[in-house]
Design a protein around this motif. Sequence first.
Motif, mmCIF file in Angstrom:
data_model
loop_
_atom_site.group_PDB
_atom_site.id
_atom_site.type_symbol
_atom_site.label_atom_id
_atom_site.label_comp_id
_atom_site.label_asym_id
_atom_site.label_seq_id
_atom_site.Cartn_x
_atom_site.Cartn_y
_atom_site.Cartn_z
ATOM 1 N N ILE A 76 0.839 -1.202 0.000
ATOM 2 C CA ILE A 76 0.000 0.000 0.000
ATOM 3 C C ILE A 76 0.869 1.246 0.000
ATOM 4 C CG2 ILE A 76 -1.766 1.309 1.228
ATOM 5 C CD1 ILE A 76 -1.395 -2.270 2.211
ATOM 6 N N CYS A 77 0.737 2.053 -1.041
ATOM 7 C CA CYS A 77 1.403 3.353 -1.123
ATOM 8 C C CYS A 77 0.336 4.400 -0.802
ATOM 9 C CB CYS A 77 1.977 3.560 -2.519
ATOM 10 S SG CYS A 77 2.842 5.134 -2.742
ATOM 11 N N LEU A 78 0.384 4.925 0.422
ATOM 12 C CA LEU A 78 -0.616 5.890 0.890
ATOM 13 C C LEU A 78 -0.030 7.292 0.816
ATOM 14 C CD1 LEU A 78 -3.423 6.255 2.353
ATOM 15 C CD2 LEU A 78 -2.110 6.242 4.495
ATOM 16 N N ILE A 79 -0.701 8.180 0.072
ATOM 17 C CA ILE A 79 -0.206 9.559 -0.055
ATOM 18 C C ILE A 79 -1.180 10.528 0.616
ATOM 19 C CG2 ILE A 79 1.099 9.105 -2.156
ATOM 20 C CD1 ILE A 79 -1.179 10.384 -3.762
ATOM 21 N N ASN A 80 -0.616 11.626 1.134
ATOM 22 C CA ASN A 80 -1.433 12.658 1.764
ATOM 23 C C ASN A 80 -1.697 13.790 0.766
ATOM 24 O OD1 ASN A 80 0.920 14.163 1.637
ATOM 25 N ND2 ASN A 80 1.255 14.225 3.848
ATOM 26 N N PRO A 81 -2.458 14.824 1.145
ATOM 27 C CA PRO A 81 -2.741 15.918 0.208
ATOM 28 C C PRO A 81 -1.494 16.638 -0.307
ATOM 29 C CG PRO A 81 -4.304 15.961 2.015
ATOM 30 C CD PRO A 81 -3.276 14.944 2.378
ATOM 31 N N SER A 82 -0.383 16.556 0.450
ATOM 32 C CA SER A 82 0.876 17.165 0.007
ATOM 33 C C SER A 82 1.676 16.228 -0.881
ATOM 34 C CB SER A 82 1.721 17.561 1.226
ATOM 35 O OG SER A 82 1.049 18.522 2.024
ATOM 36 N N ALA A 131 -4.961 3.933 -7.894
ATOM 37 C CA ALA A 131 -4.317 3.181 -8.969
ATOM 38 C C ALA A 131 -3.730 1.886 -8.407
ATOM 39 C CB ALA A 131 -3.213 4.017 -9.617
ATOM 40 N N GLU A 132 -3.315 1.021 -9.321
ATOM 41 C CA GLU A 132 -2.640 -0.215 -8.928
ATOM 42 C C GLU A 132 -1.589 -0.559 -9.961
ATOM 43 O OE1 GLU A 132 -4.945 -4.071 -10.112
ATOM 44 O OE2 GLU A 132 -6.451 -2.616 -9.459
ATOM 45 N N LEU A 166 -2.135 2.273 -4.940
ATOM 46 C CA LEU A 166 -1.932 3.658 -4.514
ATOM 47 C C LEU A 166 -3.234 4.171 -3.929
ATOM 48 C CD1 LEU A 166 -0.145 6.281 -4.553
ATOM 49 C CD2 LEU A 166 -1.264 6.809 -6.730
ATOM 50 N N LEU A 167 -3.183 4.667 -2.701
ATOM 51 C CA LEU A 167 -4.371 5.196 -2.023
ATOM 52 C C LEU A 167 -4.122 6.623 -1.571
ATOM 53 C CD1 LEU A 167 -4.449 1.955 -1.523
ATOM 54 C CD2 LEU A 167 -6.163 2.521 0.194
ATOM 55 N N LEU A 215 7.252 2.931 -7.292
ATOM 56 C CA LEU A 215 7.213 4.391 -7.260
ATOM 57 C C LEU A 215 7.357 4.990 -8.653
ATOM 58 C CD1 LEU A 215 9.229 5.028 -3.985
ATOM 59 C CD2 LEU A 215 6.753 5.075 -4.326
ATOM 60 N N ALA A 216 7.990 4.272 -9.577
ATOM 61 C CA ALA A 216 8.043 4.732 -10.965
ATOM 62 C C ALA A 216 6.656 4.666 -11.598
ATOM 63 C CB ALA A 216 9.041 3.892 -11.759
ATOM 64 N N VAL A 217 5.912 3.593 -11.316
ATOM 65 C CA VAL A 217 4.557 3.449 -11.849
ATOM 66 C C VAL A 217 3.637 4.547 -11.320
ATOM 67 C CG1 VAL A 217 2.495 1.974 -11.871
ATOM 68 C CG2 VAL A 217 4.746 0.956 -12.212
ATOM 69 N N PHE A 218 3.777 4.854 -10.033
ATOM 70 C CA PHE A 218 2.887 5.834 -9.403
ATOM 71 C C PHE A 218 3.412 7.274 -9.485
ATOM 72 C CE2 PHE A 218 1.441 2.231 -6.348
ATOM 73 C CZ PHE A 218 0.554 1.760 -7.304
ATOM 74 N N ALA A 219 4.558 7.484 -10.099
ATOM 75 C CA ALA A 219 5.206 8.787 -10.139
ATOM 76 C C ALA A 219 4.301 9.941 -10.598
ATOM 77 C CB ALA A 219 6.469 8.736 -11.016
#
Length: 223
Positions: A76-82, A131-132, A166-167, A215-219
């Motif tokens: 799980i790649c969890l990102i915040n608003p920043s 995304a996934e 990606l969440l 991280l390249a896929v979700f860049a």
Amino acid sequence: MEAREMAICRSVFYYPTLLRRPLQHQVLYTSTCRFPDYPSKFSKSSKLPLLHRSPRPRCTSSMESPSEGYRKNVGICLINPSKKIFAASRLDLPDAWQMPQGGIDESEDPKVAAVRELKEETGVSSAEVLAETPSWLTYDFPPEVREKLKHQWGSDWKGQAQKWFLLRFTGNEEEINLLGDGTEKPEFGEWSWMSPEQIIDMVVDFKKPVYEEVLAVFAPYFQ
């Protein structure tokens, strides 16, 4: 006008972004992983006991089953608003930071497993899937890790085949609780929001190729 035939053969390789790693632990790849919106300096340095030369992760189609002998797992790649990424330090290896991950139950949909594991490990339920990864990414356990997990799990796995999601975090930080939801034993001691480079710098060496691929896929979502 005289005709000429020209044959051009080019091969492009690059080293991983971690130039601070000893040269003997760097691996050549055939694609690049760059995150231009983040500074090249890292806020922390890694002091990890597990330094192994890691091959590029093996990929299988998302429609296929993972390679035999590998434990099915979600990341799980969890990102915040920043657009910073959630990472936490392991209780068993405090210097090793990672993104949440966990095993997939029998007949469980990987996306459902990702949402479940995120809540179990971090207490977070306020998140939406963005995304996934299109393929399963596989890494091998180093011998000592494989032996340890063999006794812990009761099964001898070569490594893990992971489907990453990606969440986006939509809640308040007060929701984050490393005790999780109380259904599983805690795995993490500290947490922080990090840049992609910091994440790769802090993860154990044998997982770095998978992290670089993910991280390249979700860049595009980090820009």
